[in-house]
Design an enzyme around this catalytic site. Structure first.
Site, PDB file in Angstrom:
ATOM      1  N   GLU A 195     -57.128  60.999  50.080  1.00  0.00           N
ATOM      2  CA  GLU A 195     -56.533  60.449  51.312  1.00  0.00           C
ATOM      3  C   GLU A 195     -57.234  59.182  51.773  1.00  0.00           C
ATOM      4  OE1 GLU A 195     -53.810  61.312  52.402  1.00  0.00           O
ATOM      5  OE2 GLU A 195     -53.627  63.169  51.294  1.00  0.00           O
TER       6      GLU A 195
HETATM    7  C1  LIG Z   1     -58.707  66.871  43.933  1.00  0.00           C
HETATM    8  C2  LIG Z   1     -57.893  65.654  44.231  1.00  0.00           C
HETATM    9  C3  LIG Z   1     -56.656  65.799  44.837  1.00  0.00           C
HETATM   10  C4  LIG Z   1     -55.843  64.685  45.043  1.00  0.00           C
HETATM   11  N1  LIG Z   1     -54.565  64.852  45.507  1.00  0.00           N
HETATM   12  C5  LIG Z   1     -53.709  63.795  45.498  1.00  0.00           C
HETATM   13  C6  LIG Z   1     -52.320  63.961  45.764  1.00  0.00           C
HETATM   14  O1  LIG Z   1     -51.849  65.063  46.050  1.00  0.00           O
HETATM   15  N2  LIG Z   1     -51.511  62.877  45.706  1.00  0.00           N
HETATM   16  C7  LIG Z   1     -51.981  61.639  45.392  1.00  0.00           C
HETATM   17  O2  LIG Z   1     -51.201  60.706  45.341  1.00  0.00           O
HETATM   18  N3  LIG Z   1     -53.289  61.440  45.125  1.00  0.00           N
HETATM   19  C8  LIG Z   1     -54.153  62.484  45.175  1.00  0.00           C
HETATM   20  N4  LIG Z   1     -55.487  62.303  44.884  1.00  0.00           N
HETATM   21  C9  LIG Z   1     -55.946  60.971  44.517  1.00  0.00           C
HETATM   22  C10 LIG Z   1     -56.895  60.355  45.518  1.00  0.00           C
HETATM   23  O3  LIG Z   1     -56.207  59.950  46.653  1.00  0.00           O
HETATM   24  C11 LIG Z   1     -57.619  59.220  44.768  1.00  0.00           C
HETATM   25  O4  LIG Z   1     -58.567  59.821  43.924  1.00  0.00           O
HETATM   26  C12 LIG Z   1     -58.261  58.233  45.699  1.00  0.00           C
HETATM   27  O5  LIG Z   1     -57.292  57.507  46.380  1.00  0.00           O
HETATM   28  C13 LIG Z   1     -59.197  57.284  44.962  1.00  0.00           C
HETATM   29  O6  LIG Z   1     -58.569  56.720  43.852  1.00  0.00           O
HETATM   30  P1  LIG Z   1     -59.316  56.734  42.436  1.00  0.00           P
HETATM   31  O7  LIG Z   1     -59.715  58.108  42.151  1.00  0.00           O
HETATM   32  O8  LIG Z   1     -58.440  56.041  41.471  1.00  0.00           O
HETATM   33  O9  LIG Z   1     -60.623  55.905  42.675  1.00  0.00           O
HETATM   34  P2  LIG Z   1     -60.756  54.305  42.741  1.00  0.00           P
HETATM   35  O10 LIG Z   1     -59.677  53.755  43.593  1.00  0.00           O
HETATM   36  O11 LIG Z   1     -60.911  53.775  41.375  1.00  0.00           O
HETATM   37  O12 LIG Z   1     -62.111  54.152  43.535  1.00  0.00           O
HETATM   38  C14 LIG Z   1     -63.401  54.323  42.921  1.00  0.00           C
HETATM   39  C15 LIG Z   1     -64.469  53.846  43.890  1.00  0.00           C
HETATM   40  O13 LIG Z   1     -64.282  52.452  44.139  1.00  0.00           O
HETATM   41  C16 LIG Z   1     -64.169  52.202  45.532  1.00  0.00           C
HETATM   42  N5  LIG Z   1     -63.215  51.116  45.744  1.00  0.00           N
HETATM   43  C17 LIG Z   1     -61.965  51.001  45.250  1.00  0.00           C
HETATM   44  N6  LIG Z   1     -61.394  49.875  45.690  1.00  0.00           N
HETATM   45  C18 LIG Z   1     -62.290  49.252  46.470  1.00  0.00           C
HETATM   46  C19 LIG Z   1     -62.286  48.042  47.229  1.00  0.00           C
HETATM   47  N7  LIG Z   1     -61.223  47.256  47.273  1.00  0.00           N
HETATM   48  N8  LIG Z   1     -63.403  47.731  47.929  1.00  0.00           N
HETATM   49  C20 LIG Z   1     -64.491  48.537  47.927  1.00  0.00           C
HETATM   50  N9  LIG Z   1     -64.544  49.685  47.220  1.00  0.00           N
HETATM   51  C21 LIG Z   1     -63.466  50.037  46.510  1.00  0.00           C
HETATM   52  C22 LIG Z   1     -63.680  53.496  46.139  1.00  0.00           C
HETATM   53  O14 LIG Z   1     -64.020  53.621  47.511  1.00  0.00           O
HETATM   54  C23 LIG Z   1     -64.381  54.527  45.260  1.00  0.00           C
HETATM   55  O15 LIG Z   1     -65.666  54.781  45.756  1.00  0.00           O
HETATM   56  C24 LIG Z   1     -56.332  63.403  44.716  1.00  0.00           C
HETATM   57  C25 LIG Z   1     -57.610  63.260  44.176  1.00  0.00           C
HETATM   58  C26 LIG Z   1     -58.389  64.357  43.914  1.00  0.00           C
HETATM   59  C27 LIG Z   1     -59.721  64.170  43.274  1.00  0.00           C
END
Ligand SMILES: Cc1cc2nc3c(=O)[nH]c(=O)nc-3n(C[C@H](O)[C@H](O)[C@H](O)COP(=O)(O)OP(=O)(O)OC[C@H]3O[C@@H](n4cnc5c(N)ncnc54)[C@H](O)[C@@H]3O)c2cc1C
Length: 613
Positions: free
Chosen positions: A467
């Site tokens: 989220e």
């Molecule tokens: C158990 C679980 C349940 C989930 N359920 C859902 C769901 O039901 N539906 C859904 O759509 N998604 C879901 N998600 C996805 C979740 O919302 C994402 O994991 C989250 O948005 C982060 O995306 P990512 O994992 O690709 O990490 P990334 O976006 O790759 O981020 C990795 C790190 O980089 C940082 N970062 C990224 N961009 C920037 C920036 N511009 N500036 C500074 N820092 C940055 C982030 O803060 C993070 O620390 C779920 C995830 C998990 C683990």
């Protein structure tokens, strides 16, 4: 320990939630009807959730290539929750709802989050259906939302993709019109959808008759190109099984395939999935999986709202979901607090130091008698109860936004804009810390699976990630929320804080002064972060800003709660006063360090070249 007295205190003594009865929408409600809802939820959580929290952690969802199997306990809990009517609690009577204030709904759901967050209580299903009630057509509401409210269908939100997590503008799932008559489908303009969605919670299971996916995808332009940025994103309903206009299953399986389950650190009772849309595993409606790219021609999808407005519609669900995530984190914090309090009252270890040192011939004391254990208990109480109070305060603002006068509703809207990142992030960080302290109180036992606290920590670790990660929430707060509408949201929040400081002036003088000072520091830091700076510079220390802002908000909430106690001298009131004092003495002073790097736009981290790490 029971959660109920705390919830009752916050709802009735502090927030005076019964006053909502004067609103036309809630006239049928009273303390009795609110109590009845809380009683039911407390009982279902106690009987159907709490006893199975460990079981759903150890018996993870299993995929045999065809079906996902979940423990029977999850099916029983799902059924009991749906039958309680909670999925549609806030909806109108005419669609089978209870017209329950959101404040009471949120409080009632807290019992499930504490008993077993990972069994889950339908947050995604009701959020999905609530979104359709706002943005869907009449038939979409009838066919999809109402069947979700009854529990017959369940819902998901499909935003993330393997290459697009925080950066949703990079979504690559594409939706193309399905035939020349695509706009004439009664269920909504019909498209064919192809792409992969990662991390989808509850994306596959056998708990409900059907799963209604709400999916973000892009409609290619006339040249077949995806429009860059979030403006090109639209929202679609993609049912796992196709339905007719009466909501009956047509017997056709839509082309949504489970590519695999993710095996998580915690929150293991809920399936988490990688879903393939339109890759031809379940060819649907006349195509045999022979599209140009060798895949099927796509999963059948119905547009919600207008093309290009997908993210705006989805935000409706995401804001609710963020309050829900904050509440989940809070209740995990509370669960750890209660577990470690119980342990501390029963574990004999060590002896107090007297004038002549320790007397080994005397019996050991229980660890709750040690000052350091009391410190860790009070920290957990201050984080968790403070976060619960904030979540309920915010839920009360949601009710104000929906039922207040136009002016009050607008104030509530702006306050929510500013507070939502805190409601989500404060408990995600500090109630996780509370869980760590709960483990610490258990010593070595806390590090084993014989006690529940390690699971609470693992379950809670998710909340800073989904989220919107902590970092993204921080940039939303400093980069958008405190600036929007000329800083009016921040100004309104400051006014509320000043009002609390004013009324607590006599009874809580040092705390009232400390709150005023904290507010001043936050205001200065907000200005100095942006003073002539590029966004990259201003936002480089957004997380310390979020931490300081969150601590200031919780200090305000605690002062307001403590002041409301008046001359109540019960043990519960003493505990709340102590938690307030703890927060002001041990926690609030931390904001100085956090805000220093914000004010000076400290470049230590941002400017370090990669090779130096
Ligand atoms: C158990 C679980 C349940 C989930 N359920 C859902 C769901 O039901 N539906 C859904 O759509 N998604 C879901 N998600 C996805 C979740 O919302 C994402 O994991 C989250 O948005 C982060 O995306 P990512 O994992 O690709 O990490 P990334 O976006 O790759 O981020 C990795 C790190 O980089 C940082 N970062 C990224 N961009 C920037 C920036 N511009 N500036 C500074 N820092 C940055 C982030 O803060 C993070 O620390 C779920 C995830 C998990 C683990």
């Amino acid at each position: 320990m029971s959660l109920r007295p705390t919830v009752d205190f916050l709802l009735h003594d502090w927030l005076k939630v019964e006053s909502l009865q004067s609103r036309e929408r809630f006239t049928d409600h009273s303390r009795e009807t609110f109590d009845a809802v809380l009683d039911t939820c407390e009982r279902i959580a106690r009987e159907k959730y709490a006893p199975f929290n460990r079981l759903v952690d150890t018996q993870e969802p299993h995929f045999d290539g065809e079906k996902v199997t979940l423990p029977q306990a999850t099916h029983d809990a799902y059924k009991a929750y749906a039958e309680s009517g909670m999925l549609s609690a806030a909806q109108d009577y005419e669609v089978g709802g209870m017209q329950l204030p959101y404040t009471v709904e949120a409080a009632a759901n807290a019992f499930f989050a504490m008993a077993s967050v990972s069994i889950g209580s339908g947050m995604l299903t009701s959020g999905n259906a609530n979104l359709l009630m706002v943005h869907g057509t009449d038939l979409q509401k009838q066919v999809f939302a109402l069947n979700e409210f009854s529990g017959r269908f369940s819902g998901t939100m499909c935003l993330s993709e393997p290459q697009a997590g925080s950066s949703l503008s990079d979504v690559m799932t594409r939706a193309t019109p399905d035939g020349a008559d695509f706009e004439s489908d009664a269920l909504g303009a019909r498209y064919r959808l192809k792409g992969n969605k990662m991390w989808i919670s509850s994306g596959e299971h056998e708990l409900s008759e059907n799963i209604i996916h709400l999916v973000l995808a892009k409609i290619p332009d006339a040249n077949g190109q995806l429009v860059p940025g979030v403006k090109g994103i639209s929202l679609f309903i993609v049912p796992k099984k196709l339905v007719d206009t009466d909501g009956q299953l047509t017997g056709e399986r839509n082309d949504v395939a489970l590519a695999g389950l993710n095996h998580k650190c915690g929150w293991r009772g809920t399936t988490n999935t990688l879903l393939n849309f339109g890759e031809g595993k379940y060819p649907v409606r006349g195509e045999a999986g022979g599209g140009l790219d060798g895949a099927g021609s796509g999963a059948v999808a119905y547009l919600v709202g207008k093309p290009g407005e997908g993210l705006r519609c989805m935000f409706h669900m995401m804001n609710e979901a963020r309050i829900g995530v904050g509440m989940a984190a809070t209740m995990l914090g509370m669960a750890g607090y209660y577990a470690s309090l119980d342990y501390a009252k029963n574990r004999p270890q060590g002896r107090p130091s007297g004038a002549g040192g320790k007397d080994a011939s005397r019996p050991q004391v229980r660890i709750i008698e040690h000052a350091d254990i009391k410190r860790m208990l009070l920290a957990q109480k201050a984080y968790s109860e403070g976060a619960l109070a904030l979540a309920l305060y915010s839920a009360r603002l949601v009710d104000e936004q929906h039922t207040g006068t136009a002016e009050d509703a607008d104030v509530a809207r702006l306050l929510l804009e500013v507070l939502t990142p805190i409601v989500k992030s404060f408990p995600s960080e500090w109630c996780l810390e509370a869980n760590s302290l709960a483990i610490q109180i258990h010593g070595g036992y806390g590090y084993t699976r014989d006690f529940p606290v390690e699971q609470y920590w693992r379950d809670n670790r998710l909340n800073m990630i989904h989220e919107g990660t902590h970092g993204i929430q921080a940039m939303d707060l400093l980069g958008r929320k405190v600036l929007m509408e000329n800083g009016r949201g921040l100004q309104l929040l400051a006014e509320r804080m000043m009002a609390t400081a004013a009324k607590a002036e006599t009874s809580w003088a040092p705390e009232a002064a400390a709150l005023r000072d904290a507010l001043k520091q936050v205001g200065q830091a907000t200005q100095q972060a942006w003073d002539g700076a590029e966004p990259a510079q201003a936002l480089a220390n957004a997380v310390p800003y979020l931490q300081a802002f969150g601590h200031t908000v919780i200090a305000w909430i605690w002062l307001d709660v403590a002041h409301s106690l008046g001359d109540d001298n019960s043990a519960a009131a003493q505990g709340r006063r102590a938690a307030c004092r703890y927060f002001f003495r041990y926690e609030l002073p931390k904001i100085g360090a956090w805000l220093n790097v914000v004010k000076s736009r400290d470049p230590t981290c941002a400017d370090l070249p990669e090779e130096a790490f």
